[in-house]
Design a protein around this motif. Sequence first.
Motif, short mmCIF file in Angstrom:
data_model
loop_
_atom_site.label_atom_id
_atom_site.label_comp_id
_atom_site.label_asym_id
_atom_site.label_seq_id
_atom_site.Cartn_x
_atom_site.Cartn_y
_atom_site.Cartn_z
N TRP A 175 -7.88 8.65 -7.25
CA TRP A 175 -7.45 10.04 -6.95
C TRP A 175 -6.91 10.88 -7.95
O TRP A 175 -7.44 11.65 -8.29
CB TRP A 175 -6.62 10.00 -5.65
CG TRP A 175 -7.11 9.51 -4.49
CD1 TRP A 175 -8.46 8.81 -4.16
CD2 TRP A 175 -6.52 9.40 -3.26
NE1 TRP A 175 -8.53 8.58 -2.95
CE2 TRP A 175 -7.20 8.90 -2.22
CE3 TRP A 175 -5.07 9.80 -2.85
CZ2 TRP A 175 -6.84 8.43 -1.16
CZ3 TRP A 175 -4.92 9.53 -1.61
CH2 TRP A 175 -5.63 8.91 -0.59
N SER A 231 0.18 6.75 -6.78
CA SER A 231 -0.73 7.74 -6.74
C SER A 231 -0.46 9.09 -6.88
O SER A 231 -0.67 9.94 -7.43
CB SER A 231 -1.99 7.27 -5.81
OG SER A 231 -2.93 8.40 -5.89
N THR A 260 -11.85 -0.86 -12.90
CA THR A 260 -10.88 0.00 -12.57
C THR A 260 -9.81 0.24 -13.62
O THR A 260 -9.25 1.30 -13.70
CB THR A 260 -10.19 -0.44 -11.24
OG1 THR A 260 -9.39 -1.64 -11.29
CG2 THR A 260 -11.08 -0.35 -10.15
N SER A 314 0.68 -1.25 -0.09
CA SER A 314 0.02 0.03 -0.05
C SER A 314 0.78 1.27 -0.04
O SER A 314 0.31 2.23 -0.55
CB SER A 314 -0.91 0.18 1.13
OG SER A 314 -0.17 -0.11 2.57
N GLU A 357 -5.77 -0.09 -6.23
CA GLU A 357 -5.88 -0.83 -5.02
C GLU A 357 -6.29 -2.44 -5.60
O GLU A 357 -6.40 -3.47 -4.82
CB GLU A 357 -6.41 -0.45 -3.80
CG GLU A 357 -5.52 0.77 -3.39
CD GLU A 357 -6.32 1.44 -1.93
OE1 GLU A 357 -7.11 0.67 -1.24
OE2 GLU A 357 -5.78 2.41 -1.73
N ASN A 358 -7.16 -2.35 -6.49
CA ASN A 358 -8.19 -3.19 -6.86
C ASN A 358 -8.08 -3.56 -8.42
O ASN A 358 -8.53 -2.51 -9.02
CB ASN A 358 -9.51 -3.39 -6.49
CG ASN A 358 -10.36 -4.40 -6.79
OD1 ASN A 358 -9.89 -5.60 -6.99
ND2 ASN A 358 -11.59 -4.41 -7.11
N LYS A 368 1.79 1.79 -3.53
CA LYS A 368 0.60 2.51 -4.41
C LYS A 368 0.50 3.94 -4.11
O LYS A 368 0.18 4.74 -4.87
CB LYS A 368 -0.61 1.49 -3.98
CG LYS A 368 -0.34 0.17 -4.40
CD LYS A 368 -1.81 -0.58 -4.38
CE LYS A 368 -1.67 -1.80 -5.13
NZ LYS A 368 -1.58 -1.82 -6.69
N GLY A 399 -9.61 2.73 -4.77
CA GLY A 399 -8.96 3.29 -3.76
C GLY A 399 -8.13 4.57 -4.09
O GLY A 399 -8.42 5.36 -5.15
N ILE A 400 -6.89 4.63 -3.51
CA ILE A 400 -6.08 5.60 -4.09
C ILE A 400 -5.58 5.68 -5.25
O ILE A 400 -5.16 6.82 -5.81
CB ILE A 400 -4.83 5.56 -3.12
CG1 ILE A 400 -3.80 4.65 -3.21
CG2 ILE A 400 -5.31 5.95 -1.69
CD1 ILE A 400 -2.84 4.28 -2.49
N LEU A 408 -13.90 4.51 -7.52
CA LEU A 408 -14.18 4.33 -6.00
C LEU A 408 -15.07 3.34 -5.52
O LEU A 408 -14.93 2.65 -4.70
CB LEU A 408 -14.74 5.76 -5.54
CG LEU A 408 -13.76 6.92 -5.39
CD1 LEU A 408 -14.15 8.08 -4.76
CD2 LEU A 408 -12.26 6.74 -4.82
N GLU A 423 -13.82 -0.07 -5.85
CA GLU A 423 -12.79 -0.24 -4.84
C GLU A 423 -11.43 0.08 -5.59
O GLU A 423 -10.46 -0.70 -5.03
CB GLU A 423 -12.59 -1.62 -4.00
CG GLU A 423 -13.96 -1.81 -3.40
CD GLU A 423 -14.06 -3.32 -2.68
OE1 GLU A 423 -13.12 -3.87 -2.90
OE2 GLU A 423 -15.23 -3.55 -2.47
#
Length: 196
Positions: free
Chosen positions: A64, A10, A168, A3, A162-163, A6, A60-61, A55, A58
């Motif tokens: 962004w 990001s 995504t 993470s 993240e996924n 990641k 995630g960041i 989002l 999932e």
Amino acid sequence: MDSSLKLICSGVAITLTFVAFVPYIRSIFAEATKPHIFSWIIWGTTTSIVFFAQLEAEGGIGAWPIGVSGFVAAFIALLAFIKRSDASITKMDWVFFLSALASLPFWYFTSNPLWAVVVLTIVDLLGFGPTIRKAYDFPHQENMAFFLLFMARNIFALLALENYSLATLLFPLSVGIACLFLLVMVGYRRRIVHTE
């Protein structure tokens, strides 16, 4: 990928977004770049909606940078309108624009983020139509560094997800490929137009 890596990807993607957009916006004010308003309205709208769909899926960041980009693209659409950047709107541009706008309601009726992203990716790619048409005719009015940075931004956004799923991956991958196509086409046209 862990993470913290990641988060770094990001952050790099968001930084590249600003590194790309700030000179692009400056070049609009200097009237060296004349963005096509239809493309930027489409890109601002679809990118913002894809951010929320990512989002929900999932992302995630990794989502962004897409959200930041949507906000800035809407600002560029406003600048294109205020500065009357492109007076060469053709019937084909209207076809791309109206097709893209007509497709937007379809994302709403799908409660699945995947279908929203599929439809919005298609709409976003339609947004490239007016810019590609204009860049083909006037290759020196486009900022190649911007599209190169934007392509790199999408690579880092992909790494930051993240996924990993079609919902995504599809949008940033497709936009990155479209930027690559535009870069190759503008580079080719600049050599041709220069020698004519």
